[in-house]
Design a protein around this motif. Structure first.
Motif, PDB file in Angstrom:
ATOM      1  N   ASN A 425       0.717  -1.168   0.001  1.00  0.00           N
ATOM      2  CA  ASN A 425       0.002   0.082  -0.097  1.00  0.00           C
ATOM      3  C   ASN A 425       0.937   1.086  -0.112  1.00  0.00           C
ATOM      4  OD1 ASN A 425      -1.723   2.247   0.905  1.00  0.00           O
ATOM      5  ND2 ASN A 425      -3.127   0.534   1.416  1.00  0.00           N
ATOM      6  N   GLU A 426       0.833   2.047  -1.000  1.00  0.00           N
ATOM      7  CA  GLU A 426       1.883   3.184  -1.084  1.00  0.00           C
ATOM      8  C   GLU A 426       1.636   4.160  -0.067  1.00  0.00           C
ATOM      9  OE1 GLU A 426       2.442   6.743  -4.409  1.00  0.00           O
ATOM     10  OE2 GLU A 426       0.937   5.313  -4.982  1.00  0.00           O
ATOM     11  N   LEU A 427       0.340   4.489   0.282  1.00  0.00           N
ATOM     12  CA  LEU A 427      -0.029   5.309   1.421  1.00  0.00           C
ATOM     13  C   LEU A 427       0.496   4.937   2.853  1.00  0.00           C
ATOM     14  CD1 LEU A 427      -3.404   7.266   0.237  1.00  0.00           C
ATOM     15  CD2 LEU A 427      -1.061   7.763  -0.133  1.00  0.00           C
ATOM     16  N   GLU A 428       0.405   3.510   2.796  1.00  0.00           N
ATOM     17  CA  GLU A 428       0.787   3.151   4.172  1.00  0.00           C
ATOM     18  C   GLU A 428       2.232   3.307   4.390  1.00  0.00           C
ATOM     19  OE1 GLU A 428      -0.685  -0.879   4.741  1.00  0.00           O
ATOM     20  OE2 GLU A 428      -2.652  -0.406   5.334  1.00  0.00           O
ATOM     21  N   GLU A 429       2.847   2.864   3.220  1.00  0.00           N
ATOM     22  CA  GLU A 429       4.443   3.152   3.155  1.00  0.00           C
ATOM     23  C   GLU A 429       4.840   4.630   3.474  1.00  0.00           C
ATOM     24  OE1 GLU A 429       5.808   1.581  -0.382  1.00  0.00           O
ATOM     25  OE2 GLU A 429       6.295  -0.302   0.424  1.00  0.00           O
ATOM     26  N   ARG A 430       4.064   5.550   2.875  1.00  0.00           N
ATOM     27  CA  ARG A 430       4.401   6.892   3.068  1.00  0.00           C
ATOM     28  C   ARG A 430       4.119   7.390   4.576  1.00  0.00           C
ATOM     29  NH1 ARG A 430       7.233  11.350   2.183  1.00  0.00           N
ATOM     30  NH2 ARG A 430       6.009  13.449   1.946  1.00  0.00           N
ATOM     31  N   GLU A 431       2.927   6.806   5.172  1.00  0.00           N
ATOM     32  CA  GLU A 431       2.613   7.148   6.556  1.00  0.00           C
ATOM     33  C   GLU A 431       3.928   6.536   7.559  1.00  0.00           C
ATOM     34  OE1 GLU A 431       0.398   5.556  10.191  1.00  0.00           O
ATOM     35  OE2 GLU A 431       0.816   4.243   8.531  1.00  0.00           O
ATOM     36  N   SER A 432       4.172   5.313   7.183  1.00  0.00           N
ATOM     37  CA  SER A 432       5.257   4.593   8.029  1.00  0.00           C
ATOM     38  C   SER A 432       6.419   5.611   7.894  1.00  0.00           C
ATOM     39  CB  SER A 432       5.631   3.485   7.688  1.00  0.00           C
ATOM     40  OG  SER A 432       4.599   2.379   7.784  1.00  0.00           O
ATOM     41  N   GLN A 433       6.877   6.206   6.806  1.00  0.00           N
ATOM     42  CA  GLN A 433       8.091   6.943   6.564  1.00  0.00           C
ATOM     43  C   GLN A 433       7.859   8.281   7.440  1.00  0.00           C
ATOM     44  OE1 GLN A 433       8.394   8.778   2.744  1.00  0.00           O
ATOM     45  NE2 GLN A 433      10.515   9.309   2.938  1.00  0.00           N
ATOM     46  N   ILE A 434       6.662   8.739   7.346  1.00  0.00           N
ATOM     47  CA  ILE A 434       6.399  10.136   8.018  1.00  0.00           C
ATOM     48  C   ILE A 434       6.528   9.920   9.465  1.00  0.00           C
ATOM     49  CG2 ILE A 434       5.052  12.035   8.473  1.00  0.00           C
ATOM     50  CD1 ILE A 434       4.076  11.734   5.645  1.00  0.00           C
ATOM     51  N   LYS A 508      -6.949   2.663   0.324  1.00  0.00           N
ATOM     52  CA  LYS A 508      -7.869   1.438   0.141  1.00  0.00           C
ATOM     53  C   LYS A 508      -7.685   0.431  -1.232  1.00  0.00           C
ATOM     54  CE  LYS A 508     -12.452   1.284  -0.525  1.00  0.00           C
ATOM     55  NZ  LYS A 508     -13.715   1.217  -0.289  1.00  0.00           N
ATOM     56  N   LYS A 509      -7.312  -0.853  -0.964  1.00  0.00           N
ATOM     57  CA  LYS A 509      -6.871  -1.707  -2.094  1.00  0.00           C
ATOM     58  C   LYS A 509      -8.407  -2.590  -2.306  1.00  0.00           C
ATOM     59  CE  LYS A 509      -3.162  -3.666  -2.850  1.00  0.00           C
ATOM     60  NZ  LYS A 509      -2.138  -4.601  -2.767  1.00  0.00           N
ATOM     61  N   VAL A 510      -8.735  -2.603  -3.558  1.00  0.00           N
ATOM     62  CA  VAL A 510      -9.778  -3.449  -3.812  1.00  0.00           C
ATOM     63  C   VAL A 510      -9.357  -4.438  -5.065  1.00  0.00           C
ATOM     64  CG1 VAL A 510     -12.082  -3.667  -4.601  1.00  0.00           C
ATOM     65  CG2 VAL A 510     -11.358  -1.947  -3.187  1.00  0.00           C
ATOM     66  N   PHE A 511      -9.401  -5.712  -4.807  1.00  0.00           N
ATOM     67  CA  PHE A 511      -8.996  -6.617  -5.795  1.00  0.00           C
ATOM     68  C   PHE A 511      -9.898  -7.906  -5.691  1.00  0.00           C
ATOM     69  CE2 PHE A 511      -6.117  -6.712  -2.243  1.00  0.00           C
ATOM     70  CZ  PHE A 511      -6.240  -8.238  -1.672  1.00  0.00           C
ATOM     71  N   PRO A 551      -6.711   1.068   4.500  1.00  0.00           N
ATOM     72  CA  PRO A 551      -5.344   1.329   5.325  1.00  0.00           C
ATOM     73  C   PRO A 551      -5.266   1.018   6.786  1.00  0.00           C
ATOM     74  CG  PRO A 551      -6.465   3.216   4.802  1.00  0.00           C
ATOM     75  CD  PRO A 551      -7.214   2.342   4.206  1.00  0.00           C
ATOM     76  N   ARG A 552      -4.211   1.164   7.275  1.00  0.00           N
ATOM     77  CA  ARG A 552      -3.925   0.734   8.670  1.00  0.00           C
ATOM     78  C   ARG A 552      -4.722   1.857   9.619  1.00  0.00           C
ATOM     79  NH1 ARG A 552       1.695  -0.537   7.474  1.00  0.00           N
ATOM     80  NH2 ARG A 552       2.205   1.689   7.713  1.00  0.00           N
ATOM     81  N   TRP A 553      -5.285   2.950   9.202  1.00  0.00           N
ATOM     82  CA  TRP A 553      -5.527   3.992   9.989  1.00  0.00           C
ATOM     83  C   TRP A 553      -7.131   3.618  10.193  1.00  0.00           C
ATOM     84  CZ3 TRP A 553      -2.512   5.493   6.148  1.00  0.00           C
ATOM     85  CH2 TRP A 553      -2.967   5.873   5.045  1.00  0.00           C
ATOM     86  N   THR A 554      -7.861   4.103  11.494  1.00  0.00           N
ATOM     87  CA  THR A 554      -9.156   3.790  11.837  1.00  0.00           C
ATOM     88  C   THR A 554     -10.128   4.251  10.787  1.00  0.00           C
ATOM     89  OG1 THR A 554      -9.347   5.731  13.107  1.00  0.00           O
ATOM     90  CG2 THR A 554      -8.535   3.785  14.088  1.00  0.00           C
ATOM     91  N   PRO A 555     -11.425   3.774  10.443  1.00  0.00           N
ATOM     92  CA  PRO A 555     -12.472   4.308   9.780  1.00  0.00           C
ATOM     93  C   PRO A 555     -12.866   5.834  10.067  1.00  0.00           C
ATOM     94  CG  PRO A 555     -13.149   2.076  10.677  1.00  0.00           C
ATOM     95  CD  PRO A 555     -11.730   2.542  11.412  1.00  0.00           C
ATOM     96  N   GLU A 556     -12.494   6.325  11.257  1.00  0.00           N
ATOM     97  CA  GLU A 556     -12.909   7.817  11.733  1.00  0.00           C
ATOM     98  C   GLU A 556     -11.713   8.556  10.884  1.00  0.00           C
ATOM     99  OE1 GLU A 556     -12.772   5.340  13.755  1.00  0.00           O
ATOM    100  OE2 GLU A 556     -14.895   5.100  14.550  1.00  0.00           O
ATOM    101  N   PRO A 585     -18.204   0.533   2.259  1.00  0.00           N
ATOM    102  CA  PRO A 585     -18.103  -0.743   1.851  1.00  0.00           C
ATOM    103  C   PRO A 585     -19.289  -1.862   2.071  1.00  0.00           C
ATOM    104  CG  PRO A 585     -17.509  -0.209   4.104  1.00  0.00           C
ATOM    105  CD  PRO A 585     -17.807   0.992   3.596  1.00  0.00           C
ATOM    106  N   GLU A 586     -19.343  -2.797   1.078  1.00  0.00           N
ATOM    107  CA  GLU A 586     -20.431  -3.536   1.268  1.00  0.00           C
ATOM    108  C   GLU A 586     -20.376  -4.672   2.690  1.00  0.00           C
ATOM    109  OE1 GLU A 586     -20.341  -6.242  -2.073  1.00  0.00           O
ATOM    110  OE2 GLU A 586     -20.274  -4.761  -3.582  1.00  0.00           O
ATOM    111  N   PRO A 587     -21.400  -5.038   3.077  1.00  0.00           N
ATOM    112  CA  PRO A 587     -21.520  -5.756   4.268  1.00  0.00           C
ATOM    113  C   PRO A 587     -20.554  -6.973   4.451  1.00  0.00           C
ATOM    114  CG  PRO A 587     -23.654  -5.213   3.797  1.00  0.00           C
ATOM    115  CD  PRO A 587     -22.767  -4.818   2.518  1.00  0.00           C
TER     116      PRO A 587
END
Length: 616
Positions: A425-434, A508-511, A551-556, A585-587
């Motif tokens: 996840n590109e944004l997760e890697e970015r968050e970890s770096q910061i 968010k990744k969807v596949f 992503p790792r962060w919470t829904p809020e 998201p779907e149930p």
């Protein structure tokens, strides 16, 4: 009278080794007037005679074995291709000291070691029957015809591993299946799909029987050479099927069925009587042999023969050295399941018992052995979600997005048609770096705030370009709190070093993933059969799953970038609103397979149509 009967039986054996009809002499041209242009072997009469001859030979040899008289030595040798010059004996020892003649039976010591290693000394007839009645066959069902079907419990570990490699070739190397000569294993390893490459979901509709057979041959060959350290492959077959394997009609299903009538393995001596092995160091010759022996592996002895081939390719002494405890049998009691050592052998070439990366040092010179290298196809297990084990990155992140999935009692296969599902996840890697840069400036003892000077250092290190008003707001108090900085990052476009995604997915990744369960179950209109007028059919199951990984962060925090209309705007339609649409998201649906998926993609949410995927 008995002598005459024995002579008749031996005559049948000799007849089976002869060309029929006799090859005409080339010194005299064939008569062309009115004669058919095809080979004499193509006539119905010739085929009928050849079929009858093979049945007589198989019956004769079986009766000779039952009477205690060995088959002809010449008969024993003709099973193996004459062009294989560089092969050595299919020895049991990893160092090559225990060798047997090419195409000959195993020695007493070797076969006793093999049988004891696989089944132990107190195996039940039920477990032996399970392993002697499972062929390696594709499903005839149109919806699952890319998959290997399982009818007996126990050998699913072998079938699932082969299935994983078959899917690798069907999905990612379909063009190679049309080639006569296979790729070298090292060439196959180096090929990777770029992030932009994917395979459409309807690719299975173009599969042919020939393509599937080639994928199976490639898969079995790759596994055997993997077990043999890319130096050799041992191929096991049965003495009762020994004849010219190149004949187009000699290994048909009816021949196989009749030849295996009454054949059972209940001891090491039974195995020694019928087992024959041959070793190949030439990849091309090994693949030719496997292609010719496909009907043998399709027979009810196929799964067992392939397991034996893999064990001998590795070497029995090397197998025992791989294990932490060499005493328990590889086929586990009381249900006859393939052990983790068998699955690991087929996936990584070593019969190690654990699924973590590398070795675990226990002190005192003792250690536990795990996976030592990256693998082509991986492994996930329900047991990890239950905290019984930890699967390492080698198995979780294989070269291709294909995984054998283990439950308490069964092995199935999970796969994707696109290599990008493996991307981080590109944004997760970015968050970890910061966050790492922020924590490095945190002098508060973990309080979550840093000085203004430290904050400017973080911005420089991470390439964040804050608007002046945001910068002044954060630095106004004389220190910067992570939670406030985090909210600013979520609202800052990633072009300026933030985490705001213009697409609205916010990382968010969807596949799609596909799950294949090869066990043949009664199904009715795609659902488990219930009472009704329609006749249920036995077939495997293929389930498509839609997977969303937030992503790792919470829904809020995920929703924190949504800017709601201001109160002053009221109901004025002219009021400007900046609302980023974030699809709800779907149930979520749940099944044990989802727990397995979450060991690879934490927080994954899965959905499917119809009955839940089954891993049992």
């Amino acid at each position: 009278m008995a002598d005459q009967e024995e002579e008749d039986l031996r005559m049948a054996l000799r007849m089976s080794m002869q060309q029929w009809p006799p090859e005409p002499k080339r010194s005299k041209p064939r008569e062309s007037g009115g004669a058919p242009t095809g080979s004499p072997d193509d006539s119905p009469e010739a085929k009928s005679r050849r079929l009858q001859r093979e049945l007589m030979a198989a019956a004769a040899e079986k009766r000779l074995m039952m009477s205690g008289k060995p088959a002809s030595p010449a008969r024993r040798n003709v099973a193996f291709p004459k062009e294989e010059k560089d092969g050595v004996a299919g020895g049991a020892g990893g160092d090559g000291r225990k060798e047997v003649s090419c195409g000959m039976e195993l020695s007493d010591a070797d076969v006793n070691q093999l049988f004891s290693m696989v089944f132990g000394n107190d195996v039940s007839k039920g477990i032996l029957a399970q392993w002697c009645n499972q062929g390696i066959r594709f499903s005839p069902d149109p919806e699952t015809f890319m998959g290997l079907v399982q009818h007996e419990g126990g050998p699913c570990g072998v079938l699932a591993a082969i299935q994983a490699f078959v899917l690798k070739y069907l999905i990612f190397f379909p063009d190679d299946l049309g080639k006569v000569e296979p790729n070298m294993p090292e060439n196959v390893d180096s090929r990777r799909f770029s992030k932009s490459e994917s395979v459409t979901s309807n690719m299975f509709s173009s599969l042919t029987e020939d393509g599937k057979a080639r994928a199976l041959v490639r898969s079995m060959g790759e596994i055997l050479f993997l077990c043999g350290s890319n130096k050799r492959a041992v191929i096991a077959t049965l003495s009762i099927l020994v004849h010219d394997a190149e004949g187009s009609d000699s290994l048909k299903d009816d021949i196989m069925t009749k030849a295996l009538e009454g054949v059972s393995i209940e001891s090491a001596s039974d195995l020694q009587t019928i087992l024959r092995v041959n070793t190949y160091t030439s990849i091309a010759n090994a693949y030719k042999r496997l292609e010719a022996m496909i009907p043998v592996f399709q027979s009810r002895m196929g799964a067992l023969l392939f397991l034996i081939s893999a064990l001998l390719s590795r070497g029995l002494d090397s197998i025992q050295a791989d294990r932490d405890d060499p005493n328990p049998p590889l086929v586990t009691a009381p249900f006859g399941h393939a052990s983790q050592e068998i699955v690991n052998l087929l996936l990584c070439g070593q019969a190690v018992p654990n699924v973590f990366d590398g070795r675990m040092d226990l002190g005192g010179g003792m250690s536990l052995k795990g996976i030592s290298t990256c693998v082509e196809v991986g492994f996930l297990t329900l047991l990890e979600s239950l905290n019984f084990c930890k699967v390492g990155q080698f198995l979780k992140c294989p070269k291709w997005p294909i995984w054998v999935v283990g439950s308490e009692s069964h092995y199935t296969v999970l796969f994707a048609l696109d290599t990008t599902v493996q991307d981080e996840n590109e944004l997760e890697e970015r968050e970890s770096q910061i966050r790492k840069a922020f924590d490095a400036q945190d002098q508060s003892g973990g309080g979550g705030f840093i000085s203004v000077e430290g904050f400017h250092q973080v911005l420089r290190e991470t390439g964040i370009d804050l608007p002046p008003e945001k910068l002044d707001h954060l630095c106004g108090a004389g220190f910067i709190v992570w939670s406030e900085f985090w909210q600013v990052l979520l609202d800052l476009d990633k072009r300026f070093g933030g985490l705001k995604d213009p697409t609205g997915s916010m990382g968010k990744k969807v596949f799609d993933l596909y799950h294949f369960n090869g066990i043949a179950k009664s199904v009715l209109n795609g659902s488990p059969a219930a009472s009704g007028s329609e006749m249920p059919i036995q077939r495997p199951r293929l389930t498509k799953l839609r997977v969303s990984v937030p992503p790792r962060w919470t829904p809020e925090e995920f929703m924190a970038d949504v800017v709601l209309p201001s109160a002053s705007g009221g109901n004025d339609p002219s009021a400007k609103e900046t609302v980023i649409e974030v699809a709800k998201p779907e149930p979520a649906q749940h099944a044990p397979l989802v727990d397995c998926i979450r060991t690879r993609w934490p927080r994954a949410v899965c959905n499917w149509v119809g009955d839940p995927p089954s891993i049992v």
